[in-house]
Motif scaffolding. Structure first.
Motif, mmCIF file in Angstrom:
data_model
loop_
_atom_site.group_PDB
_atom_site.id
_atom_site.type_symbol
_atom_site.label_atom_id
_atom_site.label_comp_id
_atom_site.label_asym_id
_atom_site.label_seq_id
_atom_site.Cartn_x
_atom_site.Cartn_y
_atom_site.Cartn_z
ATOM 1 N N TYR A 45 0.975 -1.259 -0.152
ATOM 2 C CA TYR A 45 -0.094 0.037 -0.052
ATOM 3 C C TYR A 45 0.780 1.139 -0.022
ATOM 4 O O TYR A 45 1.781 1.193 0.745
ATOM 5 N N VAL A 46 0.701 2.204 -0.871
ATOM 6 C CA VAL A 46 1.316 3.423 -0.988
ATOM 7 C C VAL A 46 0.102 4.565 -1.284
ATOM 8 O O VAL A 46 -0.611 4.612 -2.057
ATOM 9 N N ASP A 47 0.495 5.542 -0.085
ATOM 10 C CA ASP A 47 -0.443 6.733 -0.531
ATOM 11 C C ASP A 47 -0.140 7.479 -1.567
ATOM 12 O O ASP A 47 1.149 7.571 -2.061
ATOM 13 N N LYS A 48 -0.971 8.577 -1.905
ATOM 14 C CA LYS A 48 -0.604 9.261 -3.041
ATOM 15 C C LYS A 48 0.457 10.289 -2.999
ATOM 16 O O LYS A 48 1.398 10.470 -3.926
ATOM 17 N N LYS A 49 0.709 10.838 -2.016
ATOM 18 C CA LYS A 49 1.754 11.693 -1.650
ATOM 19 C C LYS A 49 3.137 11.084 -1.796
ATOM 20 O O LYS A 49 3.975 11.317 -2.450
ATOM 21 N N SER A 50 3.300 10.009 -1.088
ATOM 22 C CA SER A 50 4.499 9.189 -1.109
ATOM 23 C C SER A 50 4.876 8.437 -2.369
ATOM 24 O O SER A 50 5.994 8.429 -2.665
ATOM 25 N N PHE A 51 3.859 7.945 -3.209
ATOM 26 C CA PHE A 51 4.187 7.497 -4.534
ATOM 27 C C PHE A 51 4.641 8.518 -5.399
ATOM 28 O O PHE A 51 5.747 8.207 -6.136
ATOM 29 N N LEU A 52 4.540 9.881 -5.133
ATOM 30 C CA LEU A 52 5.512 10.882 -5.886
ATOM 31 C C LEU A 52 6.966 10.764 -5.764
ATOM 32 O O LEU A 52 7.777 10.965 -6.683
ATOM 33 N N PHE A 53 7.430 10.404 -4.632
ATOM 34 C CA PHE A 53 8.722 10.178 -4.189
ATOM 35 C C PHE A 53 9.154 8.555 -4.433
ATOM 36 O O PHE A 53 10.335 8.584 -4.546
ATOM 37 N N LEU A 54 8.388 7.765 -4.684
ATOM 38 C CA LEU A 54 8.709 6.158 -4.740
ATOM 39 C C LEU A 54 8.371 5.793 -6.055
ATOM 40 O O LEU A 54 8.818 4.560 -6.237
ATOM 41 N N ALA A 55 7.858 6.320 -6.943
ATOM 42 C CA ALA A 55 7.627 5.696 -8.520
ATOM 43 C C ALA A 55 8.691 5.261 -8.945
ATOM 44 O O ALA A 55 10.073 5.916 -8.883
ATOM 45 N N GLY A 56 8.776 3.868 -9.246
ATOM 46 C CA GLY A 56 10.184 3.361 -10.015
ATOM 47 C C GLY A 56 10.908 2.766 -8.963
ATOM 48 O O GLY A 56 11.804 1.993 -9.410
ATOM 49 N N GLY A 77 22.520 -9.668 4.374
ATOM 50 C CA GLY A 77 24.130 -9.997 4.270
ATOM 51 C C GLY A 77 24.735 -9.880 5.539
ATOM 52 O O GLY A 77 24.306 -9.526 6.552
ATOM 53 N N LEU A 78 25.976 -9.589 5.252
ATOM 54 C CA LEU A 78 27.197 -9.517 6.329
ATOM 55 C C LEU A 78 27.007 -8.180 7.173
ATOM 56 O O LEU A 78 27.228 -7.748 8.338
ATOM 57 N N ASN A 79 26.383 -7.124 6.264
ATOM 58 C CA ASN A 79 26.363 -5.693 6.604
ATOM 59 C C ASN A 79 25.083 -5.511 7.648
ATOM 60 O O ASN A 79 24.747 -4.581 8.074
ATOM 61 N N GLY A 80 24.336 -6.697 7.714
ATOM 62 C CA GLY A 80 23.129 -6.574 8.468
ATOM 63 C C GLY A 80 21.957 -6.966 7.721
ATOM 64 O O GLY A 80 21.686 -7.063 6.802
ATOM 65 N N ASN A 81 20.748 -7.164 8.342
ATOM 66 C CA ASN A 81 19.490 -7.494 7.849
ATOM 67 C C ASN A 81 18.726 -6.163 7.835
ATOM 68 O O ASN A 81 18.564 -5.294 8.594
ATOM 69 N N GLY A 82 17.841 -6.041 6.639
ATOM 70 C CA GLY A 82 16.855 -4.895 6.482
ATOM 71 C C GLY A 82 16.277 -4.788 5.034
ATOM 72 O O GLY A 82 16.826 -5.394 4.076
ATOM 73 N N PHE A 83 15.365 -3.880 5.007
ATOM 74 C CA PHE A 83 14.782 -3.608 3.949
ATOM 75 C C PHE A 83 15.582 -2.590 3.085
ATOM 76 O O PHE A 83 16.094 -1.684 3.709
ATOM 77 N N GLU A 84 15.919 -2.586 1.824
ATOM 78 C CA GLU A 84 16.531 -1.648 1.034
ATOM 79 C C GLU A 84 15.772 -1.204 -0.159
ATOM 80 O O GLU A 84 15.118 -1.700 -0.518
ATOM 81 N N PHE A 85 15.719 0.284 -0.342
ATOM 82 C CA PHE A 85 15.008 0.934 -1.291
ATOM 83 C C PHE A 85 16.094 1.129 -2.301
ATOM 84 O O PHE A 85 17.168 1.907 -2.279
ATOM 85 N N SER A 86 15.798 0.726 -3.588
ATOM 86 C CA SER A 86 16.445 1.340 -4.664
ATOM 87 C C SER A 86 15.614 2.074 -5.469
ATOM 88 O O SER A 86 14.697 1.881 -6.282
ATOM 89 N N ASN A 87 15.643 3.554 -4.988
ATOM 90 C CA ASN A 87 15.131 4.644 -5.502
ATOM 91 C C ASN A 87 15.567 5.477 -6.540
ATOM 92 O O ASN A 87 16.570 6.133 -6.322
ATOM 93 N N PRO A 88 14.904 5.572 -7.882
ATOM 94 C CA PRO A 88 15.620 6.185 -8.931
ATOM 95 C C PRO A 88 15.472 7.726 -8.959
ATOM 96 O O PRO A 88 16.109 8.508 -9.633
ATOM 97 N N ASN A 89 14.628 8.089 -7.746
ATOM 98 C CA ASN A 89 14.094 9.579 -7.645
ATOM 99 C C ASN A 89 15.390 10.364 -6.901
ATOM 100 O O ASN A 89 15.246 11.556 -6.652
ATOM 101 N N VAL A 90 16.125 9.476 -6.243
ATOM 102 C CA VAL A 90 16.834 10.176 -5.198
ATOM 103 C C VAL A 90 18.227 10.911 -5.856
ATOM 104 O O VAL A 90 18.847 10.519 -6.460
#
Length: 110
Positions: free
Chosen positions: A66-77, A85-98
């Motif tokens: 689920y993604v709200d409308k405002k957040s989608f503007l920053f998260l599209a793609g 991995g060895l550097n720790g567990n966690g979710f990673e975002f690969s965001n082309p907008n950054v």
């Protein structure tokens, strides 16, 4: 149409979190909020219902993203992945907008 992708490893981890929570969660909410040294930070939370204006992406037979409308503007793609991995567990975002991110990698700007 631009979407948000979720890797198989991230889906597996989301399923595990939902099962362990004992909640009535139907998926995970991904968003962006103000904060952090670069101005914006990612937000992840269990979600049990679609809110008005949400974009909903099926990620498995039982779960949605689920993604709200405002957040989608920053998260599209963006691709959401899970790293164990060895550097720790966690979710990673690969965001082309950054445009830039902080030194610790927890916040970003566009």
């Amino acid at each position: 149409m631009t979407t948000i992708s979720v890797t198989e490893s991230a889906v597996n981890q989301i399923q595990k979190i939902v099962e362990e929570s004992g909640d009535q969660a139907k998926g995970i909410r991904v968003g962006v909020q103000g904060g952090g040294c670069a101005g914006l930070s990612y937000m992840l939370d269990l979600e049990s219902e679609e809110l008005e204006g949400d974009r909903v992406y099926p990620i498995s037979e039982e779960l949605n993203l689920y993604v709200d409308k405002k957040s989608f503007l920053f998260l599209a793609g963006t691709t959401l992945d899970w790293s164990g991995g060895l550097n720790g567990n966690g979710f990673e975002f690969s965001n082309p907008n950054v445009a830039s991110s902080c030194g610790c990698g927890t916040s970003f700007s566009v």
